[in-house]
Write a protein that holds these residues in place. Structure first.
Motif, mmCIF file in Angstrom:
data_model
loop_
_atom_site.group_PDB
_atom_site.id
_atom_site.type_symbol
_atom_site.label_atom_id
_atom_site.label_comp_id
_atom_site.label_asym_id
_atom_site.label_seq_id
_atom_site.Cartn_x
_atom_site.Cartn_y
_atom_site.Cartn_z
ATOM 1 N N ASP A 38 0.703 -1.258 0.009
ATOM 2 C CA ASP A 38 -0.071 -0.091 -0.089
ATOM 3 C C ASP A 38 0.730 1.336 0.064
ATOM 4 O OD1 ASP A 38 1.021 0.562 2.658
ATOM 5 O OD2 ASP A 38 -0.995 -0.371 3.330
ATOM 6 N N GLY A 39 2.180 1.160 -0.220
ATOM 7 C CA GLY A 39 2.885 2.256 -0.347
ATOM 8 C C GLY A 39 3.464 3.028 0.978
ATOM 9 N N SER A 40 3.533 2.262 1.976
ATOM 10 C CA SER A 40 3.710 3.036 3.317
ATOM 11 C C SER A 40 5.448 2.842 3.790
ATOM 12 C CB SER A 40 2.847 2.200 4.456
ATOM 13 O OG SER A 40 1.367 2.188 4.248
ATOM 14 N N ILE A 41 5.785 1.926 2.895
ATOM 15 C CA ILE A 41 7.201 1.834 3.456
ATOM 16 C C ILE A 41 8.357 1.968 2.236
ATOM 17 C CG2 ILE A 41 8.954 0.044 4.063
ATOM 18 C CD1 ILE A 41 6.648 0.349 6.071
ATOM 19 N N ASP A 42 9.529 2.682 2.509
ATOM 20 C CA ASP A 42 10.428 3.156 1.685
ATOM 21 C C ASP A 42 11.819 2.217 1.805
ATOM 22 O OD1 ASP A 42 9.166 5.132 0.414
ATOM 23 O OD2 ASP A 42 9.603 6.178 2.146
ATOM 24 N N ILE A 43 11.891 1.975 3.156
ATOM 25 C CA ILE A 43 13.275 0.925 3.663
ATOM 26 C C ILE A 43 13.018 0.268 4.524
ATOM 27 C CG2 ILE A 43 15.627 1.153 4.530
ATOM 28 C CD1 ILE A 43 15.557 3.976 3.618
ATOM 29 N N ILE A 44 13.507 -1.065 4.446
ATOM 30 C CA ILE A 44 13.264 -2.149 5.298
ATOM 31 C C ILE A 44 14.535 -2.563 6.014
ATOM 32 C CG2 ILE A 44 12.696 -4.516 5.957
ATOM 33 C CD1 ILE A 44 10.652 -4.462 3.576
ATOM 34 N N LEU A 45 14.598 -2.176 7.369
ATOM 35 C CA LEU A 45 15.856 -2.826 8.043
ATOM 36 C C LEU A 45 15.880 -4.164 8.537
ATOM 37 C CD1 LEU A 45 16.610 0.516 10.073
ATOM 38 C CD2 LEU A 45 17.344 0.094 7.679
ATOM 39 N N THR A 46 16.923 -5.039 8.382
ATOM 40 C CA THR A 46 17.088 -6.378 8.981
ATOM 41 C C THR A 46 18.213 -6.814 9.440
ATOM 42 O OG1 THR A 46 15.977 -8.679 8.868
ATOM 43 C CG2 THR A 46 17.109 -7.713 6.987
ATOM 44 N N LYS A 47 18.567 -7.611 10.378
ATOM 45 C CA LYS A 47 19.836 -7.924 10.663
ATOM 46 C C LYS A 47 20.854 -8.532 9.764
ATOM 47 C CE LYS A 47 22.411 -9.449 14.827
ATOM 48 N NZ LYS A 47 23.073 -8.329 14.957
ATOM 49 N N SER A 48 20.370 -9.765 9.212
ATOM 50 C CA SER A 48 20.779 -10.416 8.214
ATOM 51 C C SER A 48 20.061 -11.177 7.098
ATOM 52 C CB SER A 48 21.540 -11.505 8.939
ATOM 53 O OG SER A 48 20.852 -12.283 9.553
ATOM 54 N N ILE A 49 20.574 -11.690 6.300
ATOM 55 C CA ILE A 49 19.747 -12.534 5.122
ATOM 56 C C ILE A 49 19.101 -13.568 5.782
ATOM 57 C CG2 ILE A 49 19.796 -13.986 3.189
ATOM 58 C CD1 ILE A 49 22.262 -12.158 2.235
ATOM 59 N N SER A 50 19.778 -14.251 6.680
ATOM 60 C CA SER A 50 19.040 -15.614 7.375
ATOM 61 C C SER A 50 17.826 -14.985 8.446
ATOM 62 C CB SER A 50 19.860 -16.137 8.074
ATOM 63 O OG SER A 50 20.524 -15.681 9.312
ATOM 64 N N ARG A 51 17.677 -13.922 8.926
ATOM 65 C CA ARG A 51 16.777 -13.381 9.571
ATOM 66 C C ARG A 51 15.427 -12.963 8.585
ATOM 67 N NH1 ARG A 51 16.883 -15.277 13.515
ATOM 68 N NH2 ARG A 51 18.573 -16.381 12.776
ATOM 69 N N PHE A 52 15.774 -12.685 7.642
ATOM 70 C CA PHE A 52 14.598 -12.257 6.605
ATOM 71 C C PHE A 52 14.215 -13.557 5.778
ATOM 72 C CE2 PHE A 52 12.598 -10.168 3.011
ATOM 73 C CZ PHE A 52 12.045 -9.082 3.739
ATOM 74 N N ALA A 53 15.064 -14.509 5.527
ATOM 75 C CA ALA A 53 14.714 -15.677 4.949
ATOM 76 C C ALA A 53 15.721 -16.484 4.481
ATOM 77 C CB ALA A 53 13.907 -15.390 3.401
ATOM 78 N N ARG A 54 15.466 -17.770 4.594
ATOM 79 C CA ARG A 54 16.592 -18.861 4.156
ATOM 80 C C ARG A 54 16.290 -19.730 3.113
ATOM 81 N NH1 ARG A 54 20.011 -20.354 8.707
ATOM 82 N NH2 ARG A 54 19.338 -19.533 10.625
ATOM 83 N N ASN A 55 15.289 -19.502 2.505
ATOM 84 C CA ASN A 55 14.839 -20.163 1.103
ATOM 85 C C ASN A 55 15.388 -19.060 0.196
ATOM 86 O OD1 ASN A 55 13.435 -20.668 -1.035
ATOM 87 N ND2 ASN A 55 12.459 -22.208 0.021
ATOM 88 N N THR A 56 16.178 -19.609 -0.792
ATOM 89 C CA THR A 56 16.938 -18.650 -1.576
ATOM 90 C C THR A 56 15.797 -18.271 -2.723
ATOM 91 O OG1 THR A 56 18.736 -19.802 -1.667
ATOM 92 C CG2 THR A 56 18.390 -18.604 -3.333
ATOM 93 N N LEU A 57 15.209 -19.077 -3.257
ATOM 94 C CA LEU A 57 14.004 -18.484 -4.340
ATOM 95 C C LEU A 57 13.293 -17.560 -3.486
ATOM 96 C CD1 LEU A 57 13.427 -22.000 -6.198
ATOM 97 C CD2 LEU A 57 14.716 -20.150 -6.867
ATOM 98 N N ASP A 58 12.527 -17.860 -2.452
ATOM 99 C CA ASP A 58 11.563 -16.745 -1.706
ATOM 100 C C ASP A 58 12.021 -15.539 -1.537
ATOM 101 O OD1 ASP A 58 9.663 -18.953 -1.721
ATOM 102 O OD2 ASP A 58 9.952 -19.427 0.395
ATOM 103 N N LEU A 59 13.565 -15.750 -1.216
ATOM 104 C CA LEU A 59 14.161 -14.294 -0.674
ATOM 105 C C LEU A 59 14.334 -13.275 -2.021
ATOM 106 C CD1 LEU A 59 15.834 -12.605 1.169
ATOM 107 C CD2 LEU A 59 17.892 -13.714 0.509
ATOM 108 N N LEU A 60 14.848 -14.075 -3.043
ATOM 109 C CA LEU A 60 15.073 -13.354 -4.410
ATOM 110 C C LEU A 60 13.676 -12.725 -4.887
ATOM 111 C CD1 LEU A 60 17.897 -15.448 -5.928
ATOM 112 C CD2 LEU A 60 18.130 -13.425 -4.690
ATOM 113 N N GLU A 61 12.848 -13.453 -4.720
ATOM 114 C CA GLU A 61 11.409 -13.335 -5.266
ATOM 115 C C GLU A 61 10.840 -12.070 -4.462
ATOM 116 O OE1 GLU A 61 6.757 -14.998 -5.979
ATOM 117 O OE2 GLU A 61 8.768 -16.268 -5.385
ATOM 118 N N ILE A 62 10.843 -12.099 -3.103
ATOM 119 C CA ILE A 62 10.617 -10.757 -2.352
ATOM 120 C C ILE A 62 11.214 -9.470 -2.744
ATOM 121 C CG2 ILE A 62 10.408 -10.106 0.074
ATOM 122 C CD1 ILE A 62 9.764 -12.764 0.877
ATOM 123 N N ILE A 63 12.672 -9.810 -2.879
ATOM 124 C CA ILE A 63 13.404 -8.729 -3.080
ATOM 125 C C ILE A 63 13.265 -8.091 -4.268
ATOM 126 C CG2 ILE A 63 15.837 -7.990 -3.500
ATOM 127 C CD1 ILE A 63 16.853 -10.107 -1.418
#
Length: 300
Positions: A84-109
């Motif tokens: 809905d356009g409410s976010i410009d930047i997402i902060l997260t500690k590391s890749i593994s915190r965000f997602a451990r599945n490569t395909l899911d991660l790249l698709e989201i990014i």
């Protein structure tokens, strides 16, 4: 001669502020020592508010959920905000915190990049709007996925070894109390199970039994009426005979999380007289034979 004065534009500070949020996740017990949710939430709240050109849009988090799946309430709420356009930047500690599945991660990014949203991975010092980081992201995400696979296999190995040593993992089940070491019968719940068994052997159907329990205001531990399915599963569970059969189900993989019935694909261990009996073996066998007869009628 006319006097020339330069008038500099006045920046609209409100318009230039970035909407920033953070995502945190804790799944395994080892995470809690160094990466507790409280620590992550406190850190990112302070970090975001310390930037005068950022609007704090909150901290989204998941507790006790694996990063190999995208079916995480906190992550899904975050992605809804992104849509809905409410976010410009997402902060997260590391890749593994965000997602451990490569395909899911790249698709989201890639989807978030299309929306103009950037993710900052602090540990790897990667900002996803930089196209040069795509190959590096793929490689690091693959490492995170492999790490998750190794952790999953180690956990399975630990469970198998406990079973082989005669120490199967305990769990909560209707009719019993589990104190962390052994099971004891809960008389009121055991009475309900006995009523169901005796009613079934007397010729009553599941629907009639469910209706009778509902009329007596007898409900499950979740506070809902017993259904035909829940009654069927209950009285067909060999656990109530006092025996424990391990590994009746298993997960297809740490990434699909699909639960499959173990049809001799993996080894099993049967612990006889493991705990107090609620349904004796003779009645249990009658229930099984009755079910087989009914199934035979359906198949004719």
């Amino acid at each position: 001669m006319p006097q020339i004065c330069k008038i500099d534009p006045q920046p609209n500070k409100a318009a230039t502020k970035k909407n920033v949020c953070a995502y945190a996740r804790v799944s395994y017990n080892s995470d809690r020592l160094e990466h507790s949710l409280e620590t992550q939430i406190s850190y990112y709240t302070d970090f975001i508010t310390s930037h005068s050109d950022w609007n704090n849009k909150g901290i989204f988090y998941d507790d006790g959920i694996s990063g190999t799946t995208t079916e995480r309430p906190g992550l899904l709420r975050l992605l809804e905000k992104c849509e809905d356009g409410s976010i410009d930047i997402i902060l997260t500690k590391s890749i593994s915190r965000f997602a451990r599945n490569t395909l899911d991660l790249l698709e989201i990014i890639r989807h978030l990049k299309d929306l103009g949203i950037e993710i900052w991975f602090e540990k790897e010092n990667i900002h996803t709007m930089d196209n040069k980081n795509e190959a590096l992201l793929t490689m690091l995400a693959s490492f995170a996925q492999e790490e998750s696979h190794v952790i999953s296999e180690n956990v399975k190995w630990g469970v198998r070894k406990r079973v082989e040593c005669g120490k199967p993992r305990g769990f909560n089940i209707y009719g019993y109390n589990w104190d962390g070491k052994e099971y004891s019968i809960l008389p009121e719940e055991a009475e309900v199970i006995q009523f169901i068994v005796n009613s079934l052997l007397a010729g009553k159907g599941y629907k009639a039994i469910a209706d009778e329990l509902k009329a007596k205001n007898i409900v499950s531990r979740k506070g809902v009426p017993f259904s035909v399915v829940s009654i069927s599963k209950m009285i067909h569970n060999p656990f109530y005979t006092g025996d424990l059969l391990t590994q009746k189900f298993y997960r297809e993989s740490p990434f699909t999380h699909k639960k499959l019935r173990n049809k001799k694909e993996l080894s099993q261990v049967l612990f006889k007289n493991h705990h107090p009996t609620i349904i004796d073996h003779a009645k249990y066998e009658k229930i099984i034979q009755r079910a087989k007869r009914k199934e035979g009628i359906k198949n004719d």
